[in-house]
Design a protein around this motif. Structure first.
Motif, PDB file in Angstrom:
ATOM      1  N   MET A   1       0.823  -1.326   0.087  1.00 61.25           N
ATOM      2  CA  MET A   1       0.027  -0.181   0.137  1.00 61.25           C
ATOM      3  C   MET A   1       0.673   1.164   0.005  1.00 61.25           C
ATOM      4  N   PHE A   2       0.399   2.182  -0.776  1.00 58.00           N
ATOM      5  CA  PHE A   2       1.289   3.373  -0.977  1.00 58.00           C
ATOM      6  C   PHE A   2       0.718   4.391  -0.002  1.00 58.00           C
ATOM      7  N   THR A   3       1.659   5.030   0.699  1.00 57.67           N
ATOM      8  CA  THR A   3       1.179   6.089   1.683  1.00 57.67           C
ATOM      9  C   THR A   3       1.988   7.303   1.780  1.00 57.67           C
ATOM     10  N   THR A   4       1.437   8.431   1.966  1.00 63.67           N
ATOM     11  CA  THR A   4       2.158   9.450   1.903  1.00 63.67           C
ATOM     12  C   THR A   4       3.321   9.796   2.987  1.00 63.67           C
ATOM     13  N   ALA A   5       3.510   8.801   3.838  1.00 63.46           N
ATOM     14  CA  ALA A   5       4.532   8.988   4.853  1.00 63.46           C
ATOM     15  C   ALA A   5       5.806   8.950   4.194  1.00 63.46           C
ATOM     16  N   ASN A   6       5.800   8.601   3.065  1.00 63.80           N
ATOM     17  CA  ASN A   6       7.249   8.991   2.199  1.00 63.80           C
ATOM     18  C   ASN A   6       6.847   9.917   1.276  1.00 63.80           C
ATOM     19  N   HIS A   7       7.469  11.160   1.325  1.00 61.00           N
ATOM     20  CA  HIS A   7       6.866  12.045   0.364  1.00 61.00           C
ATOM     21  C   HIS A   7       7.886  11.857  -0.692  1.00 61.00           C
ATOM     22  N   SER A   8       8.731  10.962  -0.777  1.00 61.88           N
ATOM     23  CA  SER A   8       9.821  11.064  -1.776  1.00 61.88           C
ATOM     24  C   SER A   8       9.084  10.841  -3.231  1.00 61.88           C
ATOM     25  N   TYR A   9       7.786  10.234  -3.199  1.00 60.17           N
ATOM     26  CA  TYR A   9       7.160  10.094  -4.433  1.00 60.17           C
ATOM     27  C   TYR A   9       6.810  11.558  -5.022  1.00 60.17           C
ATOM     28  N   LEU A  10       6.348  12.400  -4.235  1.00 55.98           N
ATOM     29  CA  LEU A  10       6.111  13.733  -4.781  1.00 55.98           C
ATOM     30  C   LEU A  10       7.414  14.282  -5.316  1.00 55.98           C
ATOM     31  N   TYR A  11       8.426  14.405  -4.421  1.00 57.52           N
ATOM     32  CA  TYR A  11       9.687  14.943  -4.795  1.00 57.52           C
ATOM     33  C   TYR A  11      10.224  14.111  -6.165  1.00 57.52           C
ATOM     34  N   LEU A  12      10.183  12.811  -6.183  1.00 62.18           N
ATOM     35  CA  LEU A  12      10.739  12.216  -7.342  1.00 62.18           C
ATOM     36  C   LEU A  12       9.929  12.458  -8.705  1.00 62.18           C
ATOM     37  N   SER A  13       8.563  12.613  -8.481  1.00 67.11           N
ATOM     38  CA  SER A  13       7.611  13.133  -9.755  1.00 67.11           C
ATOM     39  C   SER A  13       8.182  14.302 -10.252  1.00 67.11           C
ATOM     40  N   VAL A  14       8.214  15.571  -9.453  1.00 70.24           N
ATOM     41  CA  VAL A  14       8.704  16.560  -9.763  1.00 70.24           C
ATOM     42  C   VAL A  14       9.976  16.582 -10.457  1.00 70.24           C
ATOM     43  N   GLY A  15      11.049  15.705  -9.888  1.00 69.44           N
ATOM     44  CA  GLY A  15      12.016  15.647 -10.547  1.00 69.44           C
ATOM     45  C   GLY A  15      12.119  15.090 -11.897  1.00 69.44           C
ATOM     46  N   LEU A  16      11.220  14.072 -12.409  1.00 64.89           N
ATOM     47  CA  LEU A  16      11.138  13.378 -13.440  1.00 64.89           C
ATOM     48  C   LEU A  16      10.460  14.474 -14.359  1.00 64.89           C
ATOM     49  N   TYR A  17       9.588  15.401 -13.935  1.00 62.81           N
ATOM     50  CA  TYR A  17       9.066  16.362 -14.960  1.00 62.81           C
ATOM     51  C   TYR A  17       9.987  17.177 -15.264  1.00 62.81           C
ATOM     52  N   THR A  18      10.849  17.798 -14.380  1.00 65.36           N
ATOM     53  CA  THR A  18      12.045  18.615 -14.657  1.00 65.36           C
ATOM     54  C   THR A  18      13.127  17.959 -15.896  1.00 65.36           C
ATOM     55  N   LEU A  19      13.260  16.606 -15.453  1.00 69.40           N
ATOM     56  CA  LEU A  19      14.247  15.770 -16.413  1.00 69.40           C
ATOM     57  C   LEU A  19      13.560  15.782 -17.928  1.00 69.40           C
ATOM     58  N   ALA A  20      12.255  15.657 -17.861  1.00 65.85           N
ATOM     59  CA  ALA A  20      11.559  15.658 -18.887  1.00 65.85           C
ATOM     60  C   ALA A  20      11.730  16.879 -20.023  1.00 65.85           C
ATOM     61  N   LEU A  21      11.544  18.061 -19.256  1.00 67.33           N
ATOM     62  CA  LEU A  21      11.983  19.333 -19.778  1.00 67.33           C
ATOM     63  C   LEU A  21      13.372  19.372 -20.308  1.00 67.33           C
ATOM     64  N   PHE A  22      14.405  18.827 -19.533  1.00 61.86           N
ATOM     65  CA  PHE A  22      15.569  19.156 -20.185  1.00 61.86           C
ATOM     66  C   PHE A  22      16.076  18.388 -21.254  1.00 61.86           C
ATOM     67  N   LEU A  23      15.430  16.878 -21.059  1.00 60.79           N
ATOM     68  CA  LEU A  23      15.483  16.134 -22.204  1.00 60.79           C
ATOM     69  C   LEU A  23      14.827  16.622 -23.387  1.00 60.79           C
ATOM     70  N   TYR A  24      13.778  17.322 -23.320  1.00 61.90           N
ATOM     71  CA  TYR A  24      13.024  17.981 -24.333  1.00 61.90           C
ATOM     72  C   TYR A  24      13.780  18.864 -25.260  1.00 61.90           C
ATOM     73  N   LEU A  25      14.441  19.986 -24.244  1.00 60.53           N
ATOM     74  CA  LEU A  25      15.404  20.988 -24.788  1.00 60.53           C
ATOM     75  C   LEU A  25      16.605  20.551 -25.543  1.00 60.53           C
ATOM     76  N   LEU A  26      17.010  19.147 -24.866  1.00 52.64           N
ATOM     77  CA  LEU A  26      18.328  18.585 -25.750  1.00 52.64           C
ATOM     78  C   LEU A  26      18.034  17.571 -26.884  1.00 52.64           C
ATOM     79  N   LYS A  27      16.622  17.705 -27.086  1.00 50.38           N
ATOM     80  CA  LYS A  27      15.977  17.043 -28.184  1.00 50.38           C
ATOM     81  C   LYS A  27      16.041  15.541 -28.218  1.00 50.38           C
ATOM     82  N   ILE A  28      16.133  14.895 -26.841  1.00 47.70           N
ATOM     83  CA  ILE A  28      16.360  13.567 -26.508  1.00 47.70           C
ATOM     84  C   ILE A  28      14.759  13.014 -26.595  1.00 47.70           C
TER      85      ILE A  28
END
Length: 248
Positions: A1-28
């Protein structure tokens, strides 16, 4: 069961969105995969918010600051499937803005009162967040139209859909208000602001009948209207951070 006791899910998702932006700018091309992964992880995070109180209560899932970025990403993914192009990147700025805002927002749950234990409550908050997400997506596409100086008015589609869903939220909200408080409208700040937002976009739909309001002027209206929605709703989010909370 996933719980919010570990907020790393939130931080990781934001990191992945940021990564998606950089990869797009690099045309990857793998940028969109990072974007999808961020959505999946963020979905697990907001579902996990349902267990903040020790047993599953859906109310925290539908809290605006957390649900809004999820709605925007969902819209971006739907548009990707529909148009099969890279227009999903147009929405990345509001996605990052609201996702980062969620990181700094109070993570706990506002204890639900008897008036908020209702499907009408969940229906209102979901439809309102989805409508706001469509308004912000429309503004993002309007910015893209102005920057590219294109002849596209694809932002109009988002505003129309947003207006319809926002109208539904007002009907659902009126029913919830009647069930919880015995009337369908209250002369409070919250109700007045939502009424003002509805009138703001109702006015937009009538601009097409005015000859001088071409698609470029309507694009500017769309952007300014989204900024007004942000300025009107953000203080409520900040005020709700002061409410007593449990969990988190």
């Amino acid at each position: 069961m996933f719980t919010t006791a570990n907020h790393s899910y939130l931080y990781l998702s934001v990191g992945l969105y940021t990564l998606a932006l950089f990869l797009y700018l690099l045309k990857i091309k793998t940028g969109f995969l990072a974007f999808q992964a961020g959505f999946i992880i963020y979905t697990l995070y907001i579902i996990g918010r349902g267990w903040l109180g020790g047993c599953f209560i859906p109310n925290p899932i539908f809290e605006g600051p957390f649900l809004l970025p999820w709605c925007i990403v969902l819209i971006a993914l739907i548009m990707k499937v529909k148009d099969k192009n890279d227009q999903w990147i147009v929405t990345i700025i509001p996605i990052l803005f609201f996702s980062i805002f969620a990181i700094f927002y109070e993570k706990g749950m506002i204890p639900p009162t008897p008036k908020k234990i209702s499907l009408w409550t969940l229906g209102f908050f979901f439809s309102e967040s989805m409508a706001h997400a469509l308004f912000y997506c429309g503004a993002s596409y309007a910015v893209s139209t102005l920057i590219k100086n294109s002849n596209s008015n694809n932002y109009h589609y988002f505003i129309v859909c947003g207006f319809i869903i926002f109208s539904v939220s007002q009907i659902v909200g009126a029913i919830w208000c009647y069930v919880g408080w015995g009337n369908t409208f209250r002369w409070g700040m919250r109700h007045m602001i939502t009424s003002g937002i509805w009138l703001l976009y109702a006015a937009y739909l009538h601009l097409r009948f005015l000859p001088k309001w071409d698609m470029y002027r309507r694009a500017w209206y769309t952007i300014i209207a989204a900024a007004i929605v942000l300025l009107l709703t953000l203080p409520f989010y900040l005020h709700e951070m002061t409410f007593p909370r449990i969990g988190g």
